[in-house]
Design a protein around this motif. Structure first.
Motif, short mmCIF file in Angstrom:
data_model
loop_
_atom_site.label_atom_id
_atom_site.label_comp_id
_atom_site.label_asym_id
_atom_site.label_seq_id
_atom_site.Cartn_x
_atom_site.Cartn_y
_atom_site.Cartn_z
N GLU A 264 -73.66 -31.85 -29.79
CA GLU A 264 -73.82 -31.09 -28.56
C GLU A 264 -72.51 -31.04 -27.76
O GLU A 264 -72.18 -30.02 -27.15
CB GLU A 264 -74.93 -31.73 -27.72
CG GLU A 264 -75.36 -30.91 -26.52
CD GLU A 264 -76.52 -31.57 -25.79
OE1 GLU A 264 -76.82 -31.12 -24.68
OE2 GLU A 264 -77.11 -32.54 -26.32
N THR A 291 -79.37 -24.96 -34.26
CA THR A 291 -79.34 -23.82 -33.33
C THR A 291 -80.67 -23.64 -32.61
O THR A 291 -80.70 -23.40 -31.40
CB THR A 291 -78.95 -22.53 -34.07
OG1 THR A 291 -79.84 -22.33 -35.18
CG2 THR A 291 -77.53 -22.60 -34.58
N ASP A 292 -81.78 -23.77 -33.33
CA ASP A 292 -83.10 -23.58 -32.70
C ASP A 292 -83.37 -24.62 -31.62
O ASP A 292 -84.00 -24.33 -30.60
CB ASP A 292 -84.21 -23.64 -33.75
CG ASP A 292 -84.22 -22.41 -34.66
OD1 ASP A 292 -83.46 -21.47 -34.38
OD2 ASP A 292 -84.96 -22.41 -35.66
N GLY A 294 -81.07 -26.07 -29.90
CA GLY A 294 -80.08 -25.92 -28.85
C GLY A 294 -78.95 -26.92 -28.84
O GLY A 294 -78.24 -27.06 -27.84
N VAL A 296 -76.26 -26.90 -30.97
CA VAL A 296 -75.00 -26.19 -31.23
C VAL A 296 -75.27 -24.69 -31.22
O VAL A 296 -76.26 -24.23 -31.80
CB VAL A 296 -74.39 -26.59 -32.60
CG1 VAL A 296 -72.96 -26.07 -32.71
CG2 VAL A 296 -74.43 -28.09 -32.82
N ARG A 297 -74.38 -23.94 -30.58
CA ARG A 297 -74.50 -22.48 -30.62
C ARG A 297 -74.05 -21.98 -31.98
O ARG A 297 -73.12 -22.52 -32.58
CB ARG A 297 -73.65 -21.87 -29.51
CG ARG A 297 -74.13 -22.22 -28.12
CD ARG A 297 -73.12 -21.85 -27.05
NE ARG A 297 -72.91 -20.40 -27.02
CZ ARG A 297 -72.08 -19.81 -26.17
NH1 ARG A 297 -71.37 -20.54 -25.32
NH2 ARG A 297 -71.95 -18.50 -26.17
N LEU A 298 -74.70 -20.93 -32.47
CA LEU A 298 -74.43 -20.42 -33.81
C LEU A 298 -72.96 -20.08 -33.99
O LEU A 298 -72.37 -20.36 -35.05
CB LEU A 298 -75.30 -19.19 -34.08
CG LEU A 298 -75.21 -18.59 -35.50
CD1 LEU A 298 -75.65 -19.61 -36.54
CD2 LEU A 298 -76.05 -17.33 -35.60
N GLU A 299 -72.34 -19.49 -32.97
CA GLU A 299 -70.94 -19.08 -33.10
C GLU A 299 -69.99 -20.26 -33.14
O GLU A 299 -68.81 -20.11 -33.51
CB GLU A 299 -70.55 -18.14 -31.95
CG GLU A 299 -70.69 -18.72 -30.57
CD GLU A 299 -72.05 -18.41 -29.94
OE1 GLU A 299 -72.10 -18.32 -28.69
OE2 GLU A 299 -73.04 -18.26 -30.67
N ASN A 300 -70.47 -21.47 -32.78
CA ASN A 300 -69.62 -22.66 -32.82
C ASN A 300 -69.77 -23.45 -34.13
O ASN A 300 -69.18 -24.52 -34.28
CB ASN A 300 -69.94 -23.58 -31.65
CG ASN A 300 -69.55 -22.97 -30.32
OD1 ASN A 300 -68.72 -22.06 -30.27
ND2 ASN A 300 -70.13 -23.46 -29.24
#
Length: 385
Positions: A264, A291-292, A294, A296-300
């Motif tokens: 995170e 990602t689901d 929350g 880590v953001r997908l783009e990261n």
């Protein structure tokens, strides 16, 4: 930080007179508004009274720290048991007030709280290092090899930068073996002395490698060390951001609360996979879970395919379809060179600087490093020194 910064305080007391005493002291100290018990806002500081059921109260405090429900916790008790005090400090409690309460002690503790939170903010304005966590979709996919060689490559391709390598394989971490090192200390020293953690203490714990990187290894054996909590890792990585340009975390494959907190906090997650159906399926599951939920953001998240072979049974296109995300980087398979490096305790740049796999990981590190303008600034600063 502005002088009028407000730090929210919440009191968790069973004794009314004690609550009134603390409230009187806090209200006469600028910058510390007290939240009511039903206020849903997260306090910056929680002050807790430890009663007769001390062990149960301490467990509750540890749970609050682990879940991050308070940024910092002070304790007070009418029986200053040294064992209780030591236990409290080990889990991350900053201050302990024996009773009867002394006003000067409370005021001094509040001033120390301000200093702890204001000084890092000033330092972060000068340096905010980036955290890269290297995480394996399964065991044996080369997570440590990638983490170690990215760290060494960053030092080589960004002159003047500072790099730390943190081993979060919380049992039997292998980084010292990969770098032929015998560190005197490991992160167990921090978890049992968390109240002492500052840049000086951490600098004394970190081990130096000839490449220029600093290493914080994990314990090499089962020895009863306090395991790092989410609160401890938050504090540690916050400090490391102030001290280093890059922090590379070997995250292994653990998905406990502490490991998820590290993900995170990280700026980028390098998820390591290989061309095998079980591994690709696991990569897909991890990607969705992180990602689901929350963390880590997908783009990261950057998918790194290790040990890639041109004529494998699974194509790169099929791998991307199975994962559900494009591959960020592909590292060629060179078993002999990487095993030679591991067995000799050397980074790839020392063993085979011209090998394809070495150049590939060097380029991977370069793709993750700072913009060209920032590197030039560091080179100029290094030249002036």
């Amino acid at each position: 930080m502005a002088a009028d910064t407000q730090y929210l305080i919440k009191l968790a007391f069973n004794t009314l007179n004690l609550s009134k005493k603390f409230s009187q002291i806090i209200n006469s100290t600028a910058g510390f508004p007290i939240l009511s018990s039903d206020d849903p806002r997260k306090p910056d500081l929680l002050i807790v009274e430890v009663g007769e059921a001390a062990e149960k109260d301490i467990e509750h405090v540890q749970a609050l720290l682990n879940t991050g429900e308070a940024n910092e916790i002070f304790l007070t008790s009418d029986h200053a048991d040294p064992a209780l005090l030591m236990q409290a400090m080990r889990i991350g409690v900053k201050e302990f007030f024996s009773q009867p309460i002394r006003e000067d002690e409370v005021r001094q503790a509040l001033e120390r709280f301000k200093k702890r939170h204001q000084e890092p903010a000033r330092q972060l304005a000068q340096k905010k290092g980036r955290v890269f966590t290297v995480f394996g979709s399964k065991g044996g996919v080369g997570t440590t090899t990638v983490a170690v060689n990215i760290a060494v490559s960053l030092v080589q391709n960004d002159a003047g930068c500072s790099v730390a390598l943190l081993d979060m394989n919380t049992l039997f971490g292998e980084i010292p073996m990969f770098l032929e090192m015998s560190p005197k200390f490991h992160w167990g020293e921090i978890t049992k002395n968390i109240e002492r953690l500052d840049d000086t203490f951490l600098s004394n714990i970190l081990a130096d490698h000839p490449s220029g990187i600093k290493l914080l290894p994990s314990p090499a054996y089962l020895n009863g060390h306090v395991r790092p909590t989410p609160a401890i890792m938050t504090r540690l990585l916050s400090l490391m951001r102030q001290m280093f340009d890059y922090i590379i975390v070997d995250g292994g494959q653990s998905t406990d609360d502490t490991s998820l907190k590290v993900l995170e906090i990280s700026d980028t997650l390098l998820l390591i996979t290989i061309l095998s159906l079980p591994c690709l399926a696991n990569t897909n599951k991890l990607l969705k879970s992180f990602t689901d939920l929350g963390y880590v953001r997908l783009e990261n998240i950057k998918i790194v395919l290790n040990r890639s072979m041109k004529k494998g049974e699974i194509s790169l296109k099929d791998a991307e379809t199975g994962i559900g995300k494009e591959l960020y980087w592909t590292i060629p398979n060179d078993f002999e060179t990487t095993v030679e490096a591991i067995n000799n305790g050397k980074p790839l740049l020392d063993i085979a600087p011209k090998a394809r796999v070495t150049k590939n990981i060097f380029d991977l590190a370069n793709s993750l490093s700072a913009p060209k303008e920032e590197k030039q600034k560091r080179k100029w600063s290094l030249f002036k020194r």
